[in-house]
Scaffold this motif. Structure first.
Motif, PDB file in Angstrom:
ATOM      1  N   HIS A 106      -1.428   6.500  -2.826  1.00 43.59           N
ATOM      2  CA  HIS A 106      -0.110   6.001  -2.452  1.00 43.59           C
ATOM      3  C   HIS A 106      -0.230   4.641  -1.788  1.00 43.59           C
ATOM      4  CE1 HIS A 106       3.532   6.116   0.373  1.00 43.59           C
ATOM      5  NE2 HIS A 106       3.949   5.704  -0.804  1.00 43.59           N
ATOM      6  N   GLN A 107      -0.764   4.632  -0.576  1.00 44.12           N
ATOM      7  CA  GLN A 107      -0.917   3.332   0.097  1.00 44.12           C
ATOM      8  C   GLN A 107      -2.290   3.153   0.718  1.00 44.12           C
ATOM      9  OE1 GLN A 107       2.351   2.520   2.754  1.00 44.12           O
ATOM     10  NE2 GLN A 107       3.812   2.412   1.088  1.00 44.12           N
ATOM     11  N   CYS A 109      -4.318   5.202   2.552  1.00 44.14           N
ATOM     12  CA  CYS A 109      -4.832   5.894   3.728  1.00 44.14           C
ATOM     13  C   CYS A 109      -5.996   6.792   3.304  1.00 44.14           C
ATOM     14  CB  CYS A 109      -3.757   6.789   4.331  1.00 44.14           C
ATOM     15  SG  CYS A 109      -2.491   5.892   5.227  1.00 44.14           S
ATOM     16  N   CYS A 121      -2.895  13.903   2.524  1.00 44.86           N
ATOM     17  CA  CYS A 121      -2.946  12.589   3.144  1.00 44.86           C
ATOM     18  C   CYS A 121      -2.041  12.608   4.378  1.00 44.86           C
ATOM     19  CB  CYS A 121      -2.467  11.518   2.169  1.00 44.86           C
ATOM     20  SG  CYS A 121      -2.393   9.890   2.946  1.00 44.86           S
ATOM     21  N   CYS A 123      -0.760  10.210   6.050  1.00 48.52           N
ATOM     22  CA  CYS A 123       0.194   9.109   6.247  1.00 48.52           C
ATOM     23  C   CYS A 123       1.613   9.465   5.840  1.00 48.52           C
ATOM     24  CB  CYS A 123      -0.277   7.875   5.507  1.00 48.52           C
ATOM     25  SG  CYS A 123      -1.681   7.100   6.336  1.00 48.52           S
ATOM     26  N   HIS A 124       1.753   9.926   4.610  1.00 49.34           N
ATOM     27  CA  HIS A 124       3.098  10.248   4.156  1.00 49.34           C
ATOM     28  C   HIS A 124       3.171  11.622   3.516  1.00 49.34           C
ATOM     29  CE1 HIS A 124       2.347   5.858   3.855  1.00 49.34           C
ATOM     30  NE2 HIS A 124       3.434   5.819   4.601  1.00 49.34           N
ATOM     31  N   SER A 126       1.274  13.083   1.107  1.00 53.28           N
ATOM     32  CA  SER A 126       0.917  13.388  -0.278  1.00 53.28           C
ATOM     33  C   SER A 126      -0.141  14.484  -0.316  1.00 53.28           C
ATOM     34  CB  SER A 126       0.354  12.146  -0.975  1.00 53.28           C
ATOM     35  OG  SER A 126       1.363  11.205  -1.203  1.00 53.28           O
ATOM     36  N   PRO A 139       4.557  11.314  -1.759  1.00 50.29           N
ATOM     37  CA  PRO A 139       4.975  10.211  -2.636  1.00 50.29           C
ATOM     38  C   PRO A 139       3.917   9.652  -3.584  1.00 50.29           C
ATOM     39  CG  PRO A 139       4.595   9.412  -0.406  1.00 50.29           C
ATOM     40  CD  PRO A 139       4.466  10.908  -0.354  1.00 50.29           C
TER      41      PRO A 139
END
Ligand code: FES
Length: 159
Positions: A106-107, A109, A121, A123-124, A126, A139
């Motif tokens: 995703h980003q 992390c 994950c 962070c968000h 996933s 996401p």
């Protein structure tokens, strides 16, 4: 067409070549002697463009890999993140070990927390399958890429 690599300021290198030719080049060398910078760059830094594909992948052969963990370190149904190596190793089923990039698609992390066959994950939120890295929950939309490991006896090595 990397004409930028042919810098017009290749004076010193050229002078060296000419001087090596002998007396005939001496006059030229003297004339060219205006700017005396001692950076005799025999290695041309300009031609690093083609991204040196020195495929040194197959190194040292049998038994030479870096040991990542013992098989006993990886809980069945769970896994472990190796931050330094950027991989996550899982054991989705007894005796079956998998490894993936620990970088969330995703980003970016670092994933952590592997439980019940799911890599999460922080962070968000996933979630990825600990079996094949596929996305279980967004996401993130792309699977975690597989990483190469080999298991020798009770030792898990990064291939
Ligand atoms: Fe992993 Fe966003 S970076 S869920």
């Amino acid at each position: 067409m990397t004409s930028e690599s042919l810098h017009p300021v290749s004076g010193p290198a050229r002078r060296t070549v000419v001087a090596a030719v002998g007396a005939a080049g001496l006059a030229v060398a003297l004339t060219a002697c205006g700017s005396d910078d001692k950076a005799s760059d025999t290695v041309n830094p300009g031609d690093g463009g083609t991204g040196g594909s020195s495929s040194g992948g197959t190194d040292s052969g049998a038994g030479g890999g870096t040991e990542l963990a013992k098989t006993a370190d990886i809980p069945e149904g769970g896994g472990k993140v190796f931050a330094d190596q950027g991989v996550v190793v899982t054991q989705p089923a007894a005796g079956s070990f998998k490894a993936f990039s620990s970088k969330c698609t995703h980003q970016g992390c670092a994933v952590k927390g592997i439980a019940d066959g799911v890599i999460t994950c922080p962070c968000h939120g996933s979630q990825f399958s600990a079996t094949d890295g596929s996305v279980k929950k967004g996401p993130a939309t792309k699977a975690l890429p597989a990483a190469k490991i080999t298991v020798e006896g009770d030792s898990i090595k990064l291939a």
